[in-house]
Design a protein around this motif. Structure first.
Motif, PDB file in Angstrom:
ATOM      1  N   PRO A  72       0.727  -1.229   0.010  1.00  0.00           N
ATOM      2  CA  PRO A  72      -0.055   0.111   0.021  1.00  0.00           C
ATOM      3  C   PRO A  72       0.712   1.333  -0.091  1.00  0.00           C
ATOM      4  O   PRO A  72       0.476   2.375  -0.605  1.00  0.00           O
ATOM      5  CB  PRO A  72      -0.809  -0.141   1.199  1.00  0.00           C
ATOM      6  CG  PRO A  72      -0.223  -1.286   2.130  1.00  0.00           C
ATOM      7  CD  PRO A  72       0.537  -1.986   1.084  1.00  0.00           C
ATOM      8  N   MET A  73       1.954   1.233   0.562  1.00  0.00           N
ATOM      9  CA  MET A  73       2.860   2.377   0.853  1.00  0.00           C
ATOM     10  C   MET A  73       3.531   2.784  -0.746  1.00  0.00           C
ATOM     11  O   MET A  73       3.189   4.073  -1.173  1.00  0.00           O
ATOM     12  CB  MET A  73       4.240   1.933   1.375  1.00  0.00           C
ATOM     13  CG  MET A  73       5.346   3.040   1.378  1.00  0.00           C
ATOM     14  SD  MET A  73       6.792   2.420   2.246  1.00  0.00           S
ATOM     15  CE  MET A  73       7.378   1.400   0.849  1.00  0.00           C
ATOM     16  N   VAL A  74       3.837   1.689  -1.565  1.00  0.00           N
ATOM     17  CA  VAL A  74       4.035   2.018  -2.889  1.00  0.00           C
ATOM     18  C   VAL A  74       2.954   2.410  -3.856  1.00  0.00           C
ATOM     19  O   VAL A  74       2.929   3.425  -4.549  1.00  0.00           O
ATOM     20  CB  VAL A  74       4.620   0.730  -3.437  1.00  0.00           C
ATOM     21  CG1 VAL A  74       5.053   0.869  -5.189  1.00  0.00           C
ATOM     22  CG2 VAL A  74       6.146   0.505  -2.790  1.00  0.00           C
ATOM     23  N   VAL A  75       1.627   1.637  -3.644  1.00  0.00           N
ATOM     24  CA  VAL A  75       0.536   2.256  -4.439  1.00  0.00           C
ATOM     25  C   VAL A  75       0.101   3.564  -4.216  1.00  0.00           C
ATOM     26  O   VAL A  75      -0.116   4.133  -5.286  1.00  0.00           O
ATOM     27  CB  VAL A  75      -0.611   0.952  -3.994  1.00  0.00           C
ATOM     28  CG1 VAL A  75      -1.998   1.647  -4.680  1.00  0.00           C
ATOM     29  CG2 VAL A  75      -0.276  -0.375  -4.543  1.00  0.00           C
ATOM     30  N   ILE A  76       0.316   3.948  -3.200  1.00  0.00           N
ATOM     31  CA  ILE A  76      -0.311   5.432  -2.577  1.00  0.00           C
ATOM     32  C   ILE A  76       0.623   6.502  -3.042  1.00  0.00           C
ATOM     33  O   ILE A  76       0.495   7.311  -3.631  1.00  0.00           O
ATOM     34  CB  ILE A  76      -0.660   5.445  -1.185  1.00  0.00           C
ATOM     35  CG1 ILE A  76      -1.491   4.512  -0.698  1.00  0.00           C
ATOM     36  CG2 ILE A  76      -1.086   6.838  -1.009  1.00  0.00           C
ATOM     37  CD1 ILE A  76      -2.091   4.469   0.858  1.00  0.00           C
TER      38      ILE A  76
ATOM     39  N   LEU B 272      -0.694   2.013   9.903  1.00  0.00           N
ATOM     40  CA  LEU B 272      -1.195   3.555   9.233  1.00  0.00           C
ATOM     41  C   LEU B 272       0.030   4.591   9.286  1.00  0.00           C
ATOM     42  O   LEU B 272      -0.115   5.234   8.270  1.00  0.00           O
ATOM     43  CB  LEU B 272      -2.380   3.894  10.035  1.00  0.00           C
ATOM     44  CG  LEU B 272      -3.075   5.032   9.651  1.00  0.00           C
ATOM     45  CD1 LEU B 272      -3.702   4.498   8.016  1.00  0.00           C
ATOM     46  CD2 LEU B 272      -4.271   5.310  10.406  1.00  0.00           C
ATOM     47  N   LEU B 273       0.544   4.704  10.276  1.00  0.00           N
ATOM     48  CA  LEU B 273       1.329   5.499  10.356  1.00  0.00           C
ATOM     49  C   LEU B 273       2.627   5.450   9.409  1.00  0.00           C
ATOM     50  O   LEU B 273       3.040   6.397   8.584  1.00  0.00           O
ATOM     51  CB  LEU B 273       2.027   6.144  12.066  1.00  0.00           C
ATOM     52  CG  LEU B 273       2.851   7.015  12.110  1.00  0.00           C
ATOM     53  CD1 LEU B 273       2.630   8.446  11.750  1.00  0.00           C
ATOM     54  CD2 LEU B 273       3.534   7.148  13.466  1.00  0.00           C
ATOM     55  N   SER B 274       3.137   4.273   9.565  1.00  0.00           N
ATOM     56  CA  SER B 274       4.144   3.728   8.823  1.00  0.00           C
ATOM     57  C   SER B 274       4.046   4.157   7.209  1.00  0.00           C
ATOM     58  O   SER B 274       4.704   4.513   6.507  1.00  0.00           O
ATOM     59  CB  SER B 274       4.667   2.307   8.979  1.00  0.00           C
ATOM     60  OG  SER B 274       4.906   2.198  10.359  1.00  0.00           O
ATOM     61  N   ILE B 275       2.728   3.400   6.713  1.00  0.00           N
ATOM     62  CA  ILE B 275       2.210   3.602   5.537  1.00  0.00           C
ATOM     63  C   ILE B 275       2.059   5.044   4.856  1.00  0.00           C
ATOM     64  O   ILE B 275       2.597   5.308   4.029  1.00  0.00           O
ATOM     65  CB  ILE B 275       1.182   2.770   5.258  1.00  0.00           C
ATOM     66  CG1 ILE B 275       1.187   1.249   5.426  1.00  0.00           C
ATOM     67  CG2 ILE B 275       0.492   3.287   3.938  1.00  0.00           C
ATOM     68  CD1 ILE B 275      -0.149   0.638   5.381  1.00  0.00           C
ATOM     69  N   THR B 276       1.574   5.904   5.770  1.00  0.00           N
ATOM     70  CA  THR B 276       1.306   7.345   5.475  1.00  0.00           C
ATOM     71  C   THR B 276       2.648   8.169   5.448  1.00  0.00           C
ATOM     72  O   THR B 276       3.002   8.811   4.266  1.00  0.00           O
ATOM     73  CB  THR B 276       0.465   7.999   6.580  1.00  0.00           C
ATOM     74  OG1 THR B 276      -0.725   7.272   6.652  1.00  0.00           O
ATOM     75  CG2 THR B 276       0.108   9.491   6.307  1.00  0.00           C
ATOM     76  N   VAL B 277       3.538   7.886   6.163  1.00  0.00           N
ATOM     77  CA  VAL B 277       4.839   8.643   6.167  1.00  0.00           C
ATOM     78  C   VAL B 277       5.722   8.212   4.983  1.00  0.00           C
ATOM     79  O   VAL B 277       6.284   8.736   4.338  1.00  0.00           O
ATOM     80  CB  VAL B 277       5.676   8.328   7.645  1.00  0.00           C
ATOM     81  CG1 VAL B 277       7.165   8.787   7.312  1.00  0.00           C
ATOM     82  CG2 VAL B 277       4.806   8.993   8.753  1.00  0.00           C
ATOM     83  N   SER B 278       5.764   6.708   4.840  1.00  0.00           N
ATOM     84  CA  SER B 278       6.701   6.416   3.573  1.00  0.00           C
ATOM     85  C   SER B 278       5.847   6.624   2.412  1.00  0.00           C
ATOM     86  O   SER B 278       6.494   7.009   1.583  1.00  0.00           O
ATOM     87  CB  SER B 278       6.554   4.677   3.910  1.00  0.00           C
ATOM     88  OG  SER B 278       7.116   4.287   4.994  1.00  0.00           O
ATOM     89  N   ALA B 279       4.570   6.569   2.055  1.00  0.00           N
ATOM     90  CA  ALA B 279       4.261   6.948   1.034  1.00  0.00           C
ATOM     91  C   ALA B 279       4.065   8.429   0.697  1.00  0.00           C
ATOM     92  O   ALA B 279       4.483   9.167  -0.674  1.00  0.00           O
ATOM     93  CB  ALA B 279       2.433   6.690   1.167  1.00  0.00           C
ATOM     94  N   ALA B 280       4.466   9.316   1.753  1.00  0.00           N
ATOM     95  CA  ALA B 280       4.445  10.815   1.567  1.00  0.00           C
ATOM     96  C   ALA B 280       5.961  11.154   1.210  1.00  0.00           C
ATOM     97  O   ALA B 280       6.122  11.776   0.436  1.00  0.00           O
ATOM     98  CB  ALA B 280       4.183  11.461   3.132  1.00  0.00           C
TER      99      ALA B 280
END
Length: 350
Positions: free
Chosen positions: A124-128, A165-173
């Motif tokens: 999800p990190m890469v997708v977003i 959620l925090l990890s995905i959000t920060v990484s995607a950003a």
């Protein structure tokens, strides 16, 4: 198909025809044709089950991602704009960033359904991050941020833990920032819009330049009053058939027209939540994501039109003039009808 959802879309579409007739009289037949086309798209998408939709979602996401890459090389832009957001395919143009909204909903629904609680954060990190990053390059920061926030809300609805959620959000950003960093100079218009927004509450020194659109919109609503001046009277507000379509409707119907829009989207939100809460599995998250997309974008557009937020360029679903937004919103509405059909078949919804 759900009759309440059909009524809501049809009424919103007719208000869109009225708004376009007010702001751009020559285009209302196209808007009426778009209303019919949107209903046909909904009918087609609703025939597919939620399981089928999430099964094909990775392919849809991948295809639209390729189109976003293609935009960077062959994309076109309207006059007086340096943004490259459209692909010219002859009689019409395709805007992949609009389609990416529904692709992200379907893909994340598929991901969380297939992996349940046993998954890594990188997908999800890469997708977003890729979706938001490529849209930022166009540049189209409002759509990129909207997709980012939409994905965030879907992950919350899926029950993602706080740390994931925090990890995905920060990484995607971070991924999106890496993509857009070389293009930061193209984002200067954001500061100008914020400056113009605050100027409307202070000296109003920018009303003839960057604050012109917002100033004209406020004046139009003030002149319209509670019941409006009636249809058929031209309105002089920039983008009054797209971003500011609510102002055109308010100009013709007054505050009652704006209140009607709010009520219709409230009905849509309530029905969408009812459908999502009646299901388990992919149908529930698909309905929740579609409801979030349609109603959150509507809220954002109406807040901008009312002068409570800076200009963003986000259109009003089913109402604003434009093919790409209509197709994307209609697909999302199709998701809702698909979930409704599943709920009816399971006896979970009357």
């Amino acid at each position: 198909m759900d009759l309440l959802l059909i009524f809501t879309q049809l009424t919103l579409g007719m208000m869109g025809v009225l708004g376009v007739a007010t702001s751009s009289p020559g285009d209302w037949p196209k808007q009426l044709l778009g209303l019919v086309a949107g209903l046909l798209i909904v009918a087609v998408v609703s025939k597919f089950s939620p399981k089928f939709i999430i099964k094909v979602s990775p392919y849809a996401y991948g295809g639209i991602l390729l189109l976003l890459v293609l935009v960077l090389f062959v994309g076109v832009s309207p006059d007086s704009s340096e943004s490259r957001r459209w692909i010219d395919v002859g009689p019409f143009t395709v805007q992949p960033s609009e389609l990416m909204k529904v692709a992200v909903i379907a893909y994340l629904t598929a991901f969380f359904h297939n992996h349940l609680g046993d998954w890594k954060i990188w997908r999800p990190m890469v997708v977003i991050g890729l979706a938001a990053g490529l849209i930022l390059i166009e540049p189209n920061i409002s759509t990129a941020l909207f997709i980012f926030c939409l994905a965030f809300a879907i992950m919350i609805a899926a029950g993602t833990t706080f740390w994931r959620l925090l990890s995905i959000t920060v990484s995607a950003a971070l991924i999106a920032t890496i993509f857009s960093f070389p293009y930061l100079k193209d984002f200067t218009y954001i500061g100008e819009r914020i400056k113009a927004f605050f100027d409307t509450f202070r000296g109003r020194e920018l009303t003839s330049t960057i604050g012109y659109q917002a100033d004209r919109a406020q004046q139009a609503l003030q002149n319209a009053g509670f019941f409006g001046i009636g249809p058929g009277r031209p309105i002089s507000v920039p983008a009054a058939n797209t971003d500011m379509i609510a102002i055109s409707i308010g100009y013709a119907l007054g505050i009652t027209g704006i209140m009607t829009l709010v009520a219709l989207y409230a009905i849509l939100a309530g029905r969408g939540i009812r459908i999502a809460s009646s299901l388990q599995g992919p149908g529930s998250l698909l309905a929740a994501g579609a409801t979030l997309y349609l109603c959150a974008q509507a809220a954002l557009n109406l807040l901008v039109a009312s002068g409570l937020l800076p200009i963003t360029g986000v259109v009003l679903p089913f109402v604003s003039y434009g093919l790409n937004s209509l197709v994307s919103a209609s697909i999302a509405m199709g998701f809702l009808h698909s979930a409704y059909r599943q709920a009816r078949s399971e006896g979970a919804l009357a």
